[in-house]
Enzyme design. Structure first.
Site, short mmCIF file in Angstrom:
data_model
loop_
_atom_site.label_atom_id
_atom_site.label_comp_id
_atom_site.label_asym_id
_atom_site.label_seq_id
_atom_site.Cartn_x
_atom_site.Cartn_y
_atom_site.Cartn_z
N CYS A 95 0.84 -1.29 -0.01
CA CYS A 95 0.01 0.07 -0.05
C CYS A 95 0.73 1.36 0.05
CB CYS A 95 -1.05 -0.14 1.09
SG CYS A 95 -2.14 1.26 1.22
N LEU A 96 0.41 2.12 -0.74
CA LEU A 96 1.36 3.44 -0.75
C LEU A 96 1.38 4.33 0.52
CD1 LEU A 96 0.42 4.75 -4.22
CD2 LEU A 96 2.74 4.13 -3.74
N GLU A 138 -9.02 -1.11 -1.85
CA GLU A 138 -9.31 0.06 -2.16
C GLU A 138 -10.48 0.61 -1.40
OE1 GLU A 138 -6.88 2.09 -2.97
OE2 GLU A 138 -5.54 0.74 -4.01
C1 QAP Z 1 -3.10 -1.75 -3.64
O1 QAP Z 1 -0.82 -0.87 -3.80
C2 QAP Z 1 -2.89 -3.20 -3.73
O2 QAP Z 1 5.24 -0.37 -0.37
C3 QAP Z 1 -2.29 -0.92 -4.39
O3 QAP Z 1 7.25 1.02 -1.55
C4 QAP Z 1 -1.69 -3.92 -3.64
O4 QAP Z 1 -0.14 0.43 -5.55
C5 QAP Z 1 -4.01 -3.99 -4.22
C6 QAP Z 1 3.59 0.69 -3.42
C7 QAP Z 1 -1.42 -5.20 -3.98
C8 QAP Z 1 -3.86 -5.12 -4.74
C9 QAP Z 1 -2.69 -5.83 -4.61
C10 QAP Z 1 3.83 -0.06 -2.24
C11 QAP Z 1 4.60 1.49 -4.21
C12 QAP Z 1 2.23 0.52 -4.26
C13 QAP Z 1 5.14 0.34 -1.60
C14 QAP Z 1 0.00 -0.14 -4.21
C15 QAP Z 1 6.11 0.94 -2.18
C16 QAP Z 1 5.90 1.67 -3.52
C17 QAP Z 1 1.48 -0.18 -3.96
CO CO Z 2 -4.01 1.00 0.12
#
Ligand code: QAP
Ligand code: CO
Length: 171
Positions: A95-96, A138
């Site tokens: 997660c961002l 989300e």
């Molecule tokens: C949510 O997550 C998601 O730790 C979106 O250092 C994740 O965009 C849905 C990200 C997995 C389904 C499966 C995370 C970028 C991005 C970090 C993201 C990072 C840089 C996460």
């Molecule tokens: Co998130």
């Protein structure tokens, strides 16, 4: 315009976001800024509350087989309702708003979603695999929930430990 992304443990992430009522130019500009912010941070999904806006809006851009995130494939989902689910699957989520931490989370494998697009038009979507998982991740944000809230007690402890370690290393 790039928007600042808030991170855990910012309390705003616990907000219950409110339904969107106005599908106007201001909403469209905000959605465009969300897209720019998500792409700039290498994300595949972003909820409005992650940029401090407590409205029920989220965007997704699932990469294709080559890993490309074409702007044509962007999904803008407003006021979503999951109306049907089936199966279970586990995926290593991130997660961002929880940068650098990843853990296996169990979700529904497939779902049917009702939502509105940026013009307020009612839409239906059948999702499975990564798209289904990302939608559930989300929608959790819209309800003030993070993926780490799904962790078992021991996995949650592991997260808290890694968080403390990362915090110390920053100082
Ligand atoms: C949510 O997550 C998601 O730790 C979106 O250092 C994740 O965009 C849905 C990200 C997995 C389904 C499966 C995370 C970028 C991005 C970090 C993201 C990072 C840089 C996460
Ligand atoms: Co998130």
């Amino acid at each position: 315009m790039l928007l600042p992304i808030i991170t855990y443990p910012n309390k705003l992430l616990k907000t219950l976001s409110a339904d969107v009522a106005m599908f106007d130019a201001q909403l469209h500009a905000f959605l465009d800024n969300m897209y720019e912010t998500m792409m700039n941070n290498n994300g595949i999904g972003l909820a409005a509350i992650q940029v401090s806006m407590p409205i029920r809006a989220l965007i997704l851009c699932i990469p294709d087989e080559e890993g490309n995130q074409d702007q044509a494939n962007i999904l803008e989902i407003i006021n979503p309702r999951i109306v049907n689910t089936s199966g279970k699957s586990t995926y290593q989520e991130g997660c961002l708003s929880v940068p650098g931490f990843y853990e296996d989370i169990e979700r529904y494998e497939s779902l049917t979603l009702h939502y509105q697009n940026r013009h307020g038009v009612e839409c239906t979507l059948e999702a499975n695999e990564l798209l289904s998982i990302a939608i559930q991740h989300e929608i959790d944000h819209l309800n003030g929930k993070l993926f780490i809230d799904h962790l078992s007690y021991s996995k949650r402890k592991k997260f808290e430990k890694e968080l403390k370690k990362a915090f110390k290393e920053k100082k």
